[in-house]
Design a protein around this motif. Structure first.
Motif, mmCIF file in Angstrom:
data_model
loop_
_atom_site.group_PDB
_atom_site.id
_atom_site.type_symbol
_atom_site.label_atom_id
_atom_site.label_comp_id
_atom_site.label_asym_id
_atom_site.label_seq_id
_atom_site.Cartn_x
_atom_site.Cartn_y
_atom_site.Cartn_z
ATOM 1 N N THR A 1 56.594 49.354 67.786
ATOM 2 C CA THR A 1 56.691 48.437 66.656
ATOM 3 C C THR A 1 57.590 47.239 66.943
ATOM 4 O O THR A 1 57.189 46.098 66.714
ATOM 5 C CB THR A 1 57.220 49.179 65.412
ATOM 6 N N ILE A 2 58.790 47.496 67.411
ATOM 7 C CA ILE A 2 59.723 46.375 67.577
ATOM 8 C C ILE A 2 59.914 45.958 69.030
ATOM 9 O O ILE A 2 60.542 44.951 69.295
ATOM 10 C CB ILE A 2 61.093 46.654 66.918
ATOM 11 N N GLY A 3 59.416 46.741 69.947
ATOM 12 C CA GLY A 3 59.451 46.356 71.357
ATOM 13 C C GLY A 3 60.650 46.909 72.114
ATOM 14 O O GLY A 3 61.695 47.184 71.533
ATOM 15 N N PRO A 4 60.487 47.058 73.411
ATOM 16 C CA PRO A 4 61.531 47.672 74.235
ATOM 17 C C PRO A 4 62.832 46.867 74.284
ATOM 18 O O PRO A 4 63.912 47.440 74.349
ATOM 19 C CB PRO A 4 60.892 47.784 75.623
ATOM 20 N N ARG A 5 62.737 45.541 74.241
ATOM 21 C CA ARG A 5 63.960 44.727 74.308
ATOM 22 C C ARG A 5 64.840 44.958 73.097
ATOM 23 O O ARG A 5 66.055 45.111 73.214
ATOM 24 C CB ARG A 5 63.608 43.254 74.438
ATOM 25 N N ARG A 6 64.220 44.983 71.924
ATOM 26 C CA ARG A 6 65.005 45.194 70.702
ATOM 27 C C ARG A 6 65.521 46.629 70.627
ATOM 28 O O ARG A 6 66.633 46.855 70.158
ATOM 29 C CB ARG A 6 64.176 44.823 69.482
ATOM 30 N N VAL A 7 64.724 47.594 71.076
ATOM 31 C CA VAL A 7 65.198 48.980 71.120
ATOM 32 C C VAL A 7 66.415 49.067 72.039
ATOM 33 O O VAL A 7 67.418 49.705 71.710
ATOM 34 C CB VAL A 7 64.086 49.956 71.575
ATOM 35 N N GLY A 8 66.351 48.395 73.175
ATOM 36 C CA GLY A 8 67.484 48.364 74.098
ATOM 37 C C GLY A 8 68.729 47.762 73.468
ATOM 38 O O GLY A 8 69.841 48.257 73.657
ATOM 39 N N LEU A 9 68.547 46.703 72.690
ATOM 40 C CA LEU A 9 69.683 46.082 71.995
ATOM 41 C C LEU A 9 70.290 47.035 70.975
ATOM 42 O O LEU A 9 71.514 47.122 70.849
ATOM 43 C CB LEU A 9 69.247 44.798 71.301
ATOM 44 N N VAL A 10 69.431 47.743 70.247
ATOM 45 C CA VAL A 10 69.931 48.708 69.264
ATOM 46 C C VAL A 10 70.718 49.810 69.973
ATOM 47 O O VAL A 10 71.811 50.189 69.536
ATOM 48 C CB VAL A 10 68.777 49.294 68.421
ATOM 49 N N VAL A 11 70.190 50.304 71.082
ATOM 50 C CA VAL A 11 70.883 51.349 71.842
ATOM 51 C C VAL A 11 72.236 50.833 72.337
ATOM 52 O O VAL A 11 73.249 51.532 72.233
ATOM 53 C CB VAL A 11 70.004 51.857 73.012
ATOM 54 N N MET A 12 72.273 49.604 72.856
ATOM 55 C CA MET A 12 73.545 49.025 73.301
ATOM 56 C C MET A 12 74.535 48.919 72.154
ATOM 57 O O MET A 12 75.723 49.227 72.321
ATOM 58 C CB MET A 12 73.332 47.638 73.917
ATOM 59 N N CYS A 13 74.068 48.475 70.990
ATOM 60 C CA CYS A 13 74.949 48.338 69.818
ATOM 61 C C CYS A 13 75.520 49.689 69.391
ATOM 62 O O CYS A 13 76.722 49.812 69.148
ATOM 63 C CB CYS A 13 74.197 47.716 68.654
ATOM 64 N N VAL A 14 74.666 50.687 69.308
ATOM 65 C CA VAL A 14 75.106 52.018 68.886
ATOM 66 C C VAL A 14 76.088 52.586 69.909
ATOM 67 O O VAL A 14 77.138 53.132 69.537
ATOM 68 C CB VAL A 14 73.896 52.957 68.680
ATOM 69 N N TYR A 15 75.781 52.461 71.189
ATOM 70 C CA TYR A 15 76.662 52.981 72.239
ATOM 71 C C TYR A 15 78.012 52.264 72.218
ATOM 72 O O TYR A 15 79.067 52.915 72.291
ATOM 73 C CB TYR A 15 75.991 52.841 73.609
ATOM 74 N N ALA A 16 78.012 50.953 72.085
ATOM 75 C CA ALA A 16 79.268 50.199 72.047
ATOM 76 C C ALA A 16 80.100 50.601 70.833
ATOM 77 O O ALA A 16 81.320 50.780 70.942
ATOM 78 C CB ALA A 16 78.996 48.693 72.047
ATOM 79 N N ALA A 17 79.461 50.763 69.686
ATOM 80 C CA ALA A 17 80.188 51.187 68.484
ATOM 81 C C ALA A 17 80.778 52.579 68.682
ATOM 82 O O ALA A 17 81.930 52.835 68.303
ATOM 83 C CB ALA A 17 79.268 51.156 67.268
ATOM 84 N N TRP A 18 80.007 53.471 69.288
ATOM 85 C CA TRP A 18 80.519 54.814 69.566
ATOM 86 C C TRP A 18 81.722 54.737 70.500
ATOM 87 O O TRP A 18 82.729 55.425 70.282
ATOM 88 C CB TRP A 18 79.414 55.683 70.175
ATOM 89 N N LEU A 19 81.635 53.897 71.542
ATOM 90 C CA LEU A 19 82.764 53.746 72.462
ATOM 91 C C LEU A 19 84.017 53.264 71.732
ATOM 92 O O LEU A 19 85.110 53.789 71.936
ATOM 93 C CB LEU A 19 82.421 52.740 73.570
ATOM 94 N N VAL A 20 83.856 52.271 70.895
ATOM 95 C CA VAL A 20 85.000 51.658 70.212
ATOM 96 C C VAL A 20 85.644 52.635 69.221
ATOM 97 O O VAL A 20 86.868 52.772 69.198
ATOM 98 C CB VAL A 20 84.574 50.364 69.503
#
Length: 168
Positions: free
Chosen positions: A10-29
């Protein structure tokens, strides 16, 4: 797995990758804990001790944390120089994560709660004691965590801006 497949289509691999990066960075912080990426960092860290201990005790102790930080930074730099912006951003996130791992280890210099490999001494307890800064280990670790958090969030912010231009 159906939801991931749906998002991918639906939203494409690039946007899924961005969401994963955002979630991972938030978890790290906000919720950082030792995890599989730290296993890679630990291998690099211990390799630094092993190789550089041939050049004296101080260099052997310093080389573990320094190599652990240098490897992801070097990979990020090489990817950036080759013009691979998104892989470089992932490398930058790894660099920030490695810095968080270092901050956690540094803050533990007085508590000595983290498990160590074998019977080798706590690197940061040794280094901070030599620098007469052992009493400030937790504060230094916190500052380093904040720097790593800023780096992780900055990486995500840059990637979102860069990718939103590429997607649009």
């Amino acid at each position: 797995m159906k939801i991931l497949s749906y998002l991918w289509k639906t939203i494409g691999p690039r946007r899924v990758g961005l969401v994963v990066m955002c979630v991972y960075a938030a978890w790290l912080v906000f919720f950082y804990r030792y995890h599989w990426v730290d296993g890679i960092n630990l291998l690099i860290h211990e390799g630094g001790h092993l190789v550089f201990s041939l050049f004296g005790e101080t260099l052997g102790v310093l080389a573990g944390p320094l190599l652990q930080l240098a490897v992801p930074f070097f990979i990020t730099f090489r990817l950036w120089r080759r013009g691979e912006a998104v892989p470089a951003a992932v490398g930058a996130l790894w660099s920030a994560e490695s810095l968080m791992y270092t901050a956690e280890y540094m803050a533990d210099a007085n508590r000595l709660a983290l498990p160590l490999i074998g019977d080798h001494p706590h690197d940061w307890r040794n280094l901070l004691d030599r620098a007469d800064a052992l009493g400030s280990a937790e504060e230094i670790g916190l500052v380093l965590h904040l720097v790593a958090s800023a780096a992780a969030m900055g990486t995500v912010w840059w990637t979102i801006r860069h990718e939103s231009e590429a997607i649009d």
